[in-house]
Design a protein around this motif. Sequence first.
Motif, PDB file in Angstrom:
ATOM      1  N   ASP A 134      43.421  49.893  48.235  1.00 63.61           N
ATOM      2  CA  ASP A 134      43.330  49.244  46.928  1.00 63.61           C
ATOM      3  C   ASP A 134      44.048  50.073  45.864  1.00 63.61           C
ATOM      4  OD1 ASP A 134      41.868  47.124  47.955  1.00 63.61           O
ATOM      5  OD2 ASP A 134      39.930  48.017  47.429  1.00 63.61           O
ATOM      6  N   ARG A 135      43.875  51.378  45.920  1.00 59.12           N
ATOM      7  CA  ARG A 135      44.529  52.269  44.962  1.00 59.12           C
ATOM      8  C   ARG A 135      46.046  52.173  45.117  1.00 59.12           C
ATOM      9  NH1 ARG A 135      41.521  56.460  45.604  1.00 59.12           N
ATOM     10  NH2 ARG A 135      40.371  56.200  43.697  1.00 59.12           N
ATOM     11  N   ALA A 136      46.533  52.167  46.365  1.00 60.73           N
ATOM     12  CA  ALA A 136      47.977  52.076  46.610  1.00 60.73           C
ATOM     13  C   ALA A 136      48.522  50.724  46.158  1.00 60.73           C
ATOM     14  CB  ALA A 136      48.262  52.291  48.096  1.00 60.73           C
ATOM     15  N   ALA A 137      47.768  49.663  46.403  1.00 62.79           N
ATOM     16  CA  ALA A 137      48.211  48.333  45.974  1.00 62.79           C
ATOM     17  C   ALA A 137      48.270  48.255  44.445  1.00 62.79           C
ATOM     18  CB  ALA A 137      47.278  47.264  46.529  1.00 62.79           C
ATOM     19  N   ALA A 138      47.277  48.853  43.796  1.00 58.15           N
ATOM     20  CA  ALA A 138      47.271  48.849  42.326  1.00 58.15           C
ATOM     21  C   ALA A 138      48.452  49.655  41.793  1.00 58.15           C
ATOM     22  CB  ALA A 138      45.947  49.412  41.807  1.00 58.15           C
TER      23      ALA A 138
ATOM     24  N   ASN B 230      35.666  53.718  56.595  1.00 57.61           N
ATOM     25  CA  ASN B 230      36.355  52.447  56.355  1.00 57.61           C
ATOM     26  C   ASN B 230      36.407  52.121  54.869  1.00 57.61           C
ATOM     27  OD1 ASN B 230      36.884  51.781  59.126  1.00 57.61           O
ATOM     28  ND2 ASN B 230      34.722  51.284  59.337  1.00 57.61           N
ATOM     29  N   GLU B 231      35.307  52.434  54.176  1.00 58.54           N
ATOM     30  CA  GLU B 231      35.287  52.193  52.728  1.00 58.54           C
ATOM     31  C   GLU B 231      36.298  53.091  52.024  1.00 58.54           C
ATOM     32  OE1 GLU B 231      32.153  52.071  48.976  1.00 58.54           O
ATOM     33  OE2 GLU B 231      31.447  52.694  50.939  1.00 58.54           O
ATOM     34  N   LYS B 232      36.377  54.343  52.451  1.00 60.79           N
ATOM     35  CA  LYS B 232      37.355  55.269  51.859  1.00 60.79           C
ATOM     36  C   LYS B 232      38.780  54.788  52.118  1.00 60.79           C
ATOM     37  CE  LYS B 232      34.432  59.341  52.138  1.00 60.79           C
ATOM     38  NZ  LYS B 232      34.202  60.633  52.786  1.00 60.79           N
ATOM     39  N   ALA B 233      39.048  54.342  53.339  1.00 61.46           N
ATOM     40  CA  ALA B 233      40.385  53.846  53.661  1.00 61.46           C
ATOM     41  C   ALA B 233      40.703  52.603  52.838  1.00 61.46           C
ATOM     42  CB  ALA B 233      40.486  53.538  55.151  1.00 61.46           C
ATOM     43  N   GLY B 234      39.736  51.712  52.685  1.00 62.94           N
ATOM     44  CA  GLY B 234      39.934  50.517  51.870  1.00 62.94           C
ATOM     45  C   GLY B 234      40.194  50.859  50.423  1.00 62.94           C
TER      46      GLY B 234
ATOM     47  N   ALA C   1      51.299  50.186  43.304  1.00 62.38           N
ATOM     48  CA  ALA C   1      52.542  49.481  43.614  1.00 62.38           C
ATOM     49  C   ALA C   1      52.795  48.343  42.630  1.00 62.38           C
ATOM     50  CB  ALA C   1      52.494  48.945  45.036  1.00 62.38           C
ATOM     51  N   SER C   2      51.737  47.754  42.121  1.00 65.99           N
ATOM     52  CA  SER C   2      51.911  46.638  41.180  1.00 65.99           C
ATOM     53  C   SER C   2      51.742  47.085  39.733  1.00 65.99           C
ATOM     54  CB  SER C   2      50.915  45.524  41.505  1.00 65.99           C
ATOM     55  OG  SER C   2      49.592  45.991  41.306  1.00 65.99           O
ATOM     56  N   ASN C   3      51.701  48.404  39.515  1.00 67.23           N
ATOM     57  CA  ASN C   3      51.540  48.976  38.171  1.00 67.23           C
ATOM     58  C   ASN C   3      50.291  48.439  37.473  1.00 67.23           C
ATOM     59  OD1 ASN C   3      53.775  50.673  38.229  1.00 67.23           O
ATOM     60  ND2 ASN C   3      55.148  49.026  37.585  1.00 67.23           N
ATOM     61  N   ALA C   4      49.228  48.223  38.257  1.00 65.32           N
ATOM     62  CA  ALA C   4      47.959  47.757  37.688  1.00 65.32           C
ATOM     63  C   ALA C   4      46.974  48.920  37.688  1.00 65.32           C
ATOM     64  CB  ALA C   4      47.409  46.598  38.508  1.00 65.32           C
ATOM     65  N   ALA C   5      46.011  48.830  36.801  1.00 69.30           N
ATOM     66  CA  ALA C   5      44.975  49.862  36.744  1.00 69.30           C
ATOM     67  C   ALA C   5      44.010  49.641  37.902  1.00 69.30           C
ATOM     68  CB  ALA C   5      44.237  49.788  35.415  1.00 69.30           C
ATOM     69  N   TYR C   6      43.627  50.709  38.532  1.00 69.45           N
ATOM     70  CA  TYR C   6      42.677  50.616  39.651  1.00 69.45           C
ATOM     71  C   TYR C   6      41.268  50.747  39.098  1.00 69.45           C
ATOM     72  CZ  TYR C   6      40.158  51.771  43.915  1.00 69.45           C
ATOM     73  OH  TYR C   6      39.265  51.780  44.950  1.00 69.45           O
ATOM     74  N   SER C   7      40.443  49.747  39.356  1.00 69.62           N
ATOM     75  CA  SER C   7      39.096  49.723  38.799  1.00 69.62           C
ATOM     76  C   SER C   7      38.091  50.503  39.647  1.00 69.62           C
ATOM     77  CB  SER C   7      38.619  48.274  38.657  1.00 69.62           C
ATOM     78  OG  SER C   7      38.484  47.694  39.948  1.00 69.62           O
ATOM     79  N   GLY C   8      38.479  50.870  40.854  1.00 68.37           N
ATOM     80  CA  GLY C   8      37.568  51.617  41.723  1.00 68.37           C
ATOM     81  C   GLY C   8      36.732  50.729  42.609  1.00 68.37           C
ATOM     82  N   ASP C   9      37.006  49.434  42.587  1.00 62.80           N
ATOM     83  CA  ASP C   9      36.243  48.504  43.419  1.00 62.80           C
ATOM     84  C   ASP C   9      37.142  47.326  43.770  1.00 62.80           C
ATOM     85  OD1 ASP C   9      34.076  47.361  44.756  1.00 62.80           O
ATOM     86  OD2 ASP C   9      33.508  46.208  42.993  1.00 62.80           O
ATOM     87  N   GLY C  10      37.836  47.460  44.883  1.00 62.38           N
ATOM     88  CA  GLY C  10      38.750  46.395  45.282  1.00 62.38           C
ATOM     89  C   GLY C  10      38.300  45.705  46.554  1.00 62.38           C
ATOM     90  N   PRO C  11      39.021  44.684  46.960  1.00 60.93           N
ATOM     91  CA  PRO C  11      38.622  43.903  48.133  1.00 60.93           C
ATOM     92  C   PRO C  11      38.649  44.706  49.433  1.00 60.93           C
ATOM     93  CG  PRO C  11      40.798  43.233  47.369  1.00 60.93           C
ATOM     94  CD  PRO C  11      40.239  44.160  46.352  1.00 60.93           C
TER      95      PRO C  11
END
Length: 112
Positions: free
Chosen positions: A29-33, A21-25, A35-45
Amino acid sequence: MKAIQILPVALLALAACDGPNEKAGSEQDRAAAAASNAAYSGDGPNERLGEAQDRAEKAARDAAEAARNAARQQGKAIEREADVAADRLEEQAELVRGEARKRAAAVAVPAQ
């Protein structure tokens, strides 16, 4: 001294164990980042939510295992109680048989 050196490595390895579940989350988070052209910090909601779900599932598995172990122990205790009760009954039966032999011998007519 080696245990002190191994401990940080073991803790790091344990912390790196992501559940499904954590991997899927994390992927969400990576896909959302992306899609919004944001940097992925490796720790999302979604990753944190997935981690919480993984912990809850592990706790449920641990509880189920504990319940199975408790049931096994209860079954063994019941078997031990039954063995003790059976041993007592066997002792009582032997006493009854002994008394019957004595009474039978007392009424037996001697052979002539």
